[in-house]
Design a protein around this motif. Structure first.
Motif, short mmCIF file in Angstrom:
data_model
loop_
_atom_site.label_atom_id
_atom_site.label_comp_id
_atom_site.label_asym_id
_atom_site.label_seq_id
_atom_site.Cartn_x
_atom_site.Cartn_y
_atom_site.Cartn_z
N THR A 54 5.66 7.40 -4.81
CA THR A 54 4.32 7.01 -5.27
C THR A 54 4.39 5.79 -6.17
OG1 THR A 54 3.53 9.29 -5.15
CG2 THR A 54 2.27 7.76 -6.52
N VAL A 55 5.27 5.83 -7.15
CA VAL A 55 5.41 4.71 -8.09
C VAL A 55 5.89 3.46 -7.37
CG1 VAL A 55 6.67 3.85 -10.09
CG2 VAL A 55 5.77 6.18 -10.10
N GLY A 56 6.94 3.60 -6.55
CA GLY A 56 7.50 2.43 -5.88
C GLY A 56 6.52 1.75 -4.95
N ILE A 57 5.86 2.52 -4.08
CA ILE A 57 4.94 1.93 -3.11
C ILE A 57 3.70 1.38 -3.79
CG2 ILE A 57 3.47 2.45 -1.13
CD1 ILE A 57 5.59 4.47 -0.23
N ALA A 58 3.12 2.15 -4.72
CA ALA A 58 1.89 1.68 -5.39
C ALA A 58 2.15 0.43 -6.22
CB ALA A 58 1.33 2.80 -6.28
N ALA A 59 3.25 0.40 -6.96
CA ALA A 59 3.56 -0.77 -7.77
C ALA A 59 3.83 -1.99 -6.89
CB ALA A 59 4.76 -0.49 -8.67
N ALA A 60 4.53 -1.78 -5.78
CA ALA A 60 4.82 -2.89 -4.88
C ALA A 60 3.54 -3.45 -4.26
CB ALA A 60 5.79 -2.45 -3.79
N LEU A 61 2.64 -2.57 -3.83
CA LEU A 61 1.38 -3.03 -3.23
C LEU A 61 0.56 -3.82 -4.25
CD1 LEU A 61 0.25 0.04 -1.09
CD2 LEU A 61 1.09 -2.17 -0.29
N MET A 62 0.48 -3.30 -5.49
CA MET A 62 -0.27 -4.02 -6.52
C MET A 62 0.34 -5.39 -6.80
SD MET A 62 -1.23 -1.04 -9.29
CE MET A 62 -1.91 -2.27 -10.41
N ALA A 63 1.67 -5.43 -6.88
CA ALA A 63 2.35 -6.70 -7.17
C ALA A 63 2.18 -7.70 -6.04
CB ALA A 63 3.84 -6.44 -7.44
N ILE A 64 2.30 -7.23 -4.79
CA ILE A 64 2.17 -8.13 -3.64
C ILE A 64 0.75 -8.67 -3.53
CG2 ILE A 64 2.19 -8.24 -1.12
CD1 ILE A 64 4.95 -8.38 -2.29
N VAL A 65 -0.25 -7.78 -3.68
CA VAL A 65 -1.65 -8.22 -3.57
C VAL A 65 -1.99 -9.21 -4.67
CG1 VAL A 65 -4.04 -7.45 -3.75
CG2 VAL A 65 -2.42 -6.14 -2.38
N LEU A 66 -1.66 -8.88 -5.90
CA LEU A 66 -1.95 -9.79 -7.02
C LEU A 66 -1.21 -11.10 -6.86
CD1 LEU A 66 -3.27 -10.33 -9.74
CD2 LEU A 66 -1.34 -9.16 -10.84
N GLY A 67 0.08 -11.03 -6.54
CA GLY A 67 0.87 -12.25 -6.38
C GLY A 67 0.38 -13.12 -5.23
N ILE A 116 4.63 -1.63 -14.23
CA ILE A 116 5.69 -2.14 -13.35
C ILE A 116 5.16 -3.26 -12.47
CG2 ILE A 116 7.21 -1.51 -11.44
CD1 ILE A 116 7.41 1.28 -12.67
N ALA A 117 3.94 -3.11 -11.96
CA ALA A 117 3.35 -4.15 -11.11
C ALA A 117 3.15 -5.45 -11.88
CB ALA A 117 2.02 -3.67 -10.54
N LEU A 118 2.74 -5.37 -13.14
CA LEU A 118 2.54 -6.58 -13.94
C LEU A 118 3.85 -7.31 -14.20
CD1 LEU A 118 -0.14 -5.43 -16.56
CD2 LEU A 118 -0.41 -7.08 -14.69
N GLY A 119 4.95 -6.58 -14.15
CA GLY A 119 6.24 -7.23 -14.33
C GLY A 119 6.85 -7.75 -13.04
N ALA A 120 6.19 -7.47 -11.89
CA ALA A 120 6.79 -7.82 -10.60
C ALA A 120 5.96 -8.80 -9.77
CB ALA A 120 7.03 -6.55 -9.79
N TRP A 121 4.75 -9.14 -10.19
CA TRP A 121 3.88 -9.94 -9.34
C TRP A 121 4.19 -11.43 -9.35
CZ3 TRP A 121 0.69 -13.93 -11.01
CH2 TRP A 121 0.56 -14.06 -12.39
N ALA A 122 4.96 -11.89 -10.33
CA ALA A 122 5.18 -13.33 -10.48
C ALA A 122 6.00 -13.91 -9.31
CB ALA A 122 5.88 -13.62 -11.81
N ASP A 123 7.03 -13.21 -8.87
CA ASP A 123 7.85 -13.73 -7.75
C ASP A 123 7.05 -13.83 -6.46
OD1 ASP A 123 10.10 -14.10 -9.29
OD2 ASP A 123 10.91 -12.10 -8.90
N PRO A 124 6.27 -12.81 -6.05
CA PRO A 124 5.42 -12.99 -4.88
C PRO A 124 4.42 -14.13 -5.03
CG PRO A 124 5.60 -10.68 -5.41
CD PRO A 124 6.24 -11.42 -6.53
N ALA A 125 3.90 -14.34 -6.24
CA ALA A 125 2.95 -15.43 -6.46
C ALA A 125 3.61 -16.79 -6.23
CB ALA A 125 2.38 -15.35 -7.87
N ARG A 126 4.81 -16.97 -6.76
CA ARG A 126 5.50 -18.25 -6.60
C ARG A 126 5.89 -18.50 -5.15
NH1 ARG A 126 7.25 -21.81 -10.08
NH2 ARG A 126 6.75 -20.45 -11.84
N LEU A 127 6.34 -17.46 -4.46
CA LEU A 127 6.71 -17.62 -3.05
C LEU A 127 5.49 -17.89 -2.19
CD1 LEU A 127 8.82 -17.56 -0.83
CD2 LEU A 127 8.63 -15.07 -0.77
N THR A 128 4.38 -17.20 -2.47
CA THR A 128 3.15 -17.44 -1.71
C THR A 128 2.66 -18.87 -1.91
OG1 THR A 128 2.50 -15.12 -1.98
CG2 THR A 128 0.77 -16.67 -1.35
#
Length: 276
Positions: free
Chosen positions: A79-92, A144-156
């Motif tokens: 739950t934590v892994g998938i939800a945090a990843a989805l939030m990070a990817i969408v925001l990024g 966790i999502a707030l700490g992970a969204w920056a890399d997807p944002a830069r790659l996007t």
């Protein structure tokens, strides 16, 4: 050859998918095999593994079933892994698309925000947020999502900067499509494949971060987690090492499976993009 066929032909992909499929199966079967609260007292305290058929992995210091905790902990980790990843990817993805497509001052402002988040280690950011707001599963996921969204944002953003110069984007502008519609319908879908390859890495990092927070006592106290089980077992590590070894092994195997799957997924996506 289909996408999943190419993924399964890779040893890393096949092994990673087997581990992840087993983890998903365990998570789905947890409420069926062990209904009710996994934190309830199930037997005598510190019962060794394989000494009671009803409690195959024994009990902890409070008499809670270790196997029930492992299986329900898998649900928490997924739950934590998938939800945090989805939030990070969408925001990024949204921030990266806005920065790359708009350019100018908007690009500069958004990238400085991305830089600010990348400067702070993701675990320290999650630790600070959970410490201030309070330990609960939604807060842990958001932190966790707030700490992970920056890399997807830069790659996007990098993908969008390349895609926005292509002919079909210019054609969409000529026929009068709204810039927002062009960004979301023409540019973003074509920029996503490399970004989605980061999903598995973010999931693995989120699982580890959640376990670390729970180990420090900053996880949701109302749910069982592998990190809290490891922390519970450290107090009796000499006399009952299995209390920490069992959730520790589950955590290691899960992260290895996610990283193997991520490696195979990256290769398949790169191979598909390299085709003419």
């Amino acid at each position: 050859m289909s996408f999943f066929t190419r993924l399964l032909r890779s040893p890393e992909g096949a092994f990673g998918m087997i581990i992840l499929a087993a983890l998903v199966l365990v998570a789905l079967l947890a409420p069926i095999l062990f209904p009710g609260d996994p934190l309830r007292i199930a037997g005598p305290a510190l019962l060794p593994p394989f000494s009671d058929p009803a409690l195959p992995l024994g009990t902890d210091r409070l008499g809670r079933d270790v196997l029930a905790g492992l299986m329900h902990g898998a649900r928490t980790s997924l739950t934590v892994g998938i939800a945090a990843a989805l939030m990070a990817i969408v925001l990024g993805a949204l921030v990266g698309t806005a920065a790359g497509f708009a350019g100018g001052l908007i690009d500069e402002a958004l990238m400085r925000v991305v830089d600010a988040f990348q400067i702070v280690p993701s675990f320290l950011l999650a630790l600070a947020i959970v410490s201030v707001v309070g330990p609960s599963l939604p807060v842990v996921i958001a932190a966790i999502a707030l700490g992970a969204w920056a890399d997807p944002a830069r790659l996007t953003r990098a993908q969008v900067l390349s895609i926005r110069e292509r002919d079909y984007v210019a054609a969409a502008e000529v026929i009068g499509m709204h810039p927002l519609e062009i960004a979301l319908k023409q540019v973003l879908p074509n920029a996503l494949p490399p970004v989605l390859a980061l999903t598995s890495v973010i999931v693995a990092a989120a699982i580890l971060t959640e376990a670390a927070l729970s180990f420090l006592g900053l996880g949701d106290p109302n749910v069982v987690t592998w990190g809290s089980m490891i922390a519970e077992g450290r107090n009796v590590i000499r006399s009952a090492a299995f209390l920490s070894i069992a959730p520790g092994l589950a955590l290691v195997v899960t992260v290895i499976g996610v990283y193997l799957f991520s490696e195979a997924l990256s290769r398949v996506i790169a191979g598909g993009r390299a085709r003419p």
